[in-house]
Design an enzyme around this catalytic site. Structure first.
Site, PDB file in Angstrom:
ATOM      1  N   GLU A 284      -9.763  70.097  57.723  1.00 29.80           N
ATOM      2  CA  GLU A 284      -9.850  68.716  57.234  1.00 29.80           C
ATOM      3  C   GLU A 284     -11.291  68.234  57.085  1.00 29.80           C
ATOM      4  OE1 GLU A 284      -7.487  66.018  59.564  1.00 29.80           O
ATOM      5  OE2 GLU A 284      -5.621  66.756  58.718  1.00 29.80           O
ATOM      6  N   HIS A 314      -2.848  94.553  66.660  1.00 29.71           N
ATOM      7  CA  HIS A 314      -1.736  95.434  66.307  1.00 29.71           C
ATOM      8  C   HIS A 314      -1.062  95.014  65.015  1.00 29.71           C
ATOM      9  CE1 HIS A 314      -1.959  97.667  70.114  1.00 29.71           C
ATOM     10  NE2 HIS A 314      -2.510  96.534  70.531  1.00 29.71           N
ATOM     11  N   LYS A 432       0.776  61.727  52.245  1.00 27.24           N
ATOM     12  CA  LYS A 432       1.510  60.709  53.008  1.00 27.24           C
ATOM     13  C   LYS A 432       2.025  59.616  52.071  1.00 27.24           C
ATOM     14  CE  LYS A 432      -0.688  61.175  57.554  1.00 27.24           C
ATOM     15  NZ  LYS A 432      -1.384  60.506  58.636  1.00 27.24           N
TER      16      LYS A 432
HETATM   17  O1  PA5 Z   1      -6.963  64.122  61.063  1.00 26.33           O
HETATM   18  C1  PA5 Z   1      -6.149  63.383  60.564  1.00 26.33           C
HETATM   19  O2  PA5 Z   1      -6.459  62.247  60.218  1.00 26.33           O
HETATM   20  C2  PA5 Z   1      -4.687  63.756  60.372  1.00 26.33           C
HETATM   21  O3  PA5 Z   1      -4.416  65.088  60.535  1.00 26.33           O
HETATM   22  C3  PA5 Z   1      -3.910  62.963  61.373  1.00 26.33           C
HETATM   23  O4  PA5 Z   1      -4.303  63.303  62.661  1.00 26.33           O
HETATM   24  C4  PA5 Z   1      -2.411  63.149  61.237  1.00 26.33           C
HETATM   25  O5  PA5 Z   1      -2.017  63.008  59.916  1.00 26.33           O
HETATM   26  C5  PA5 Z   1      -1.688  62.131  62.087  1.00 26.33           C
HETATM   27  O6  PA5 Z   1      -2.059  60.843  61.727  1.00 26.33           O
HETATM   28  P1  PA5 Z   1      -1.854  59.609  62.660  1.00 26.33           P
HETATM   29  O7  PA5 Z   1      -2.562  59.860  63.920  1.00 26.33           O
HETATM   30  O8  PA5 Z   1      -2.412  58.457  61.901  1.00 26.33           O
HETATM   31  O9  PA5 Z   1      -0.371  59.474  62.885  1.00 26.33           O
END
Ligand code: PA5
Length: 444
Positions: A284, A314, A432
């Site tokens: 990310e 393996h 999302k």
């Molecule tokens: O790093 C990020 O922003 C995402 O991977 C979130 O952690 C994930 O989508 C969960 O989002 P939230 O904590 O808003 O529920």
């Protein structure tokens, strides 16, 4: 004084002068990082200040103390909202923690899956019937993630039907003022805030990780101490002595030279979730379509992969040693003394087994693992596969806190070298939004 994990780069495939070149570009980022260390929570890099935050430490410790004696905790969250907790828990307490009978059990509810939820509800029903107390900790930074909301609704409804004091056993960790936060306040649940500028993947040292980890008996103060000590090292101006900056420079060099796979090869199964946490952190943070100024399409990124030693040798060694030279590997090992701990486990001395595999009878498993790792690293050298080595002095809270902190700062440095913003995740947001649109269209 506790020793920080070590970073060994002899076989990284990057020369001292090449490292020096990349280092020049890091000077201003190190200065910015040092500024951020003085600026509380106003800067994008502010997660580096979490290990020093006494307020969060106190708040989470008080709530965990109030919940002392509970038998199980269910963490409902996904991505940055549960991967860090899972990484620390499995590393420190072990993957088999729920079966060892030491301290409260911990369960995770992340994706929406009928089978997983049915199994979890079956387990929780059994616990409630046996008079055990369960805490549900919903964690969502945005407070509006589909999977987390659905699972939280199911699990808290279960709790409210089976526990007269359910509201006392529900904790919501979120951005103050988010829809999730508001619901928690309305219903009288406990609330824990995440500082606004701390993003999910950088939030493990906030209440996101601190509360559930304290509640199951992890020494969070040592975790924070390891993180704080590593932060100091990673603010150093000399890149050769700054592990986060050095790793960023190595990764950058290899990325520029066509190695766009970063394999984290962990020689301890309990560290697998550290690898999965890192996968999100790298995926990310630097997987970006646009540069940090949103002016140029860069379609940047390295693909993070996770391998477990010796298990994956393996299945994957053939590819790793014989396939394309497109990977930069980070081996992570525990030093032998620390993994032997009090005793260690040895192979019995049964002479008849010598015909199967000689020279292992009577030897400690950690010795065998060490020999395997040394064999692998030599094979990597002989086959011209670049790697670096992170040596942990055990897998206790201090070591794991330091390790995670190094990687978080490494990703900030790497983002700067690659010219992308390591703090946003526009593509995650895009899926999302689309999901919510589909659910709206098909709602009846
Ligand atoms: O790093 C990020 O922003 C995402 O991977 C979130 O952690 C994930 O989508 C969960 O989002 P939230 O904590 O808003 O529920």
């Amino acid at each position: 004084m506790a020793k920080l994990p070590t970073l060994e780069t002899t076989h990284s495939g990057v020369s001292v002068s090449q490292l020096r070149e990349h280092s020049k570009a890091l000077i201003s980022e190190i200065a910015d990082m040092r500024d951020a260390a003085e600026e509380g929570y106003s800067n994008d890099r502010c997660s580096i200040n979490l290990p020093y935050d006494k307020k969060i430490a106190k708040e989470t410790a008080v709530l965990a103390k109030r919940h002392k004696g509970v038998d199980a905790i269910v963490v409902v969250g996904i991505g940055g909202s549960n991967l860090g907790t899972m990484a620390v828990q499995e590393a420190v307490l072990g993957k088999y923690h729920n079966m060892t009978g030491t301290g409260p059990k911990i369960f995770y509810s992340d994706t929406v899956d009928t089978y997983a939820m049915k199994d979890l509800l079956r387990i929780l029903t059994g616990l409630r019937k046996a008079g055990k107390t369960i805490v549900v900790n919903g964690v969502s930074k945005s407070g509006g993630t589909t999977e987390t909301t659905a699972n939280f609704e199911i699990l808290t409804e279960f709790l409210r039907k089976t526990d007269r004091r359910a509201d006392e056993h529900i904790v919501v960790t979120s951005d103050e003022g988010s829809p999730f936060w508001k619901l928690a306040e309305k219903r009288g649940y406990h609330t824990l805030a995440i500082p606004k500028k701390v993003g999910g993947r950088y939030s493990v040292m906030s209440a996101v990780g601190q509360y559930p980890l304290r509640a199951i008996g992890v020494d969070v103060d040592q975790l924070l101490k390891g993180a704080a000590d590593m932060r100091k090292a990673c603010l150093g101006g000399d890149v050769a002595k700054n592990p986060a900056a050095q790793r960023a420079a190595l990764l950058h060099h290899h990325y520029l030279h066509g190695k766009n796979i970063a394999d984290m090869f962990l020689f301890c199964p309990d560290l697998e979730s550290v690898g999965r946490w890192y996968r999100q952190l790298m995926g990310e943070s630097i997987g970006k379509e646009w540069d940090s100024r949103h002016k140029m399409r860069v379609s940047c990124g390295m693909t993070p992969t996770v391998s477990i030693g010796s298990t994956d040798l393996h299945s994957m060694a053939q590819l790793y040693l014989g396939g394309p030279v497109d990977k930069f590997t980070t081996f992570v090992t525990l030093d032998e003394k620390s993994s032997v701990g009090a005793g260690g486990v040895s192979v019995p001395r049964d002479k008849e087994y010598e015909a199967l595999v000689p020279h292992i009878q009577g030897r400690k498993l950690s010795e065998l693992m060490d020999a395997i790792y040394r064999g692998v690293s030599i094979a990597y050298e002989k086959n011209g596969r670049p790697y670096c080595h992170v040596g942990l002095h055990g897998k206790d809270e201090y070591q794991i806190g330091a390790l995670l902190q190094m990687h978080m700062m490494e990703m900030m440095y790497l983002g700067r070298l690659l010219g992308v913003n390591p703090f946003d995740q526009p593509a995650v947001e895009a899926y999302k939004v689309e999901t919510k649109r589909i659910l709206e269209k098909t709602f009846h």
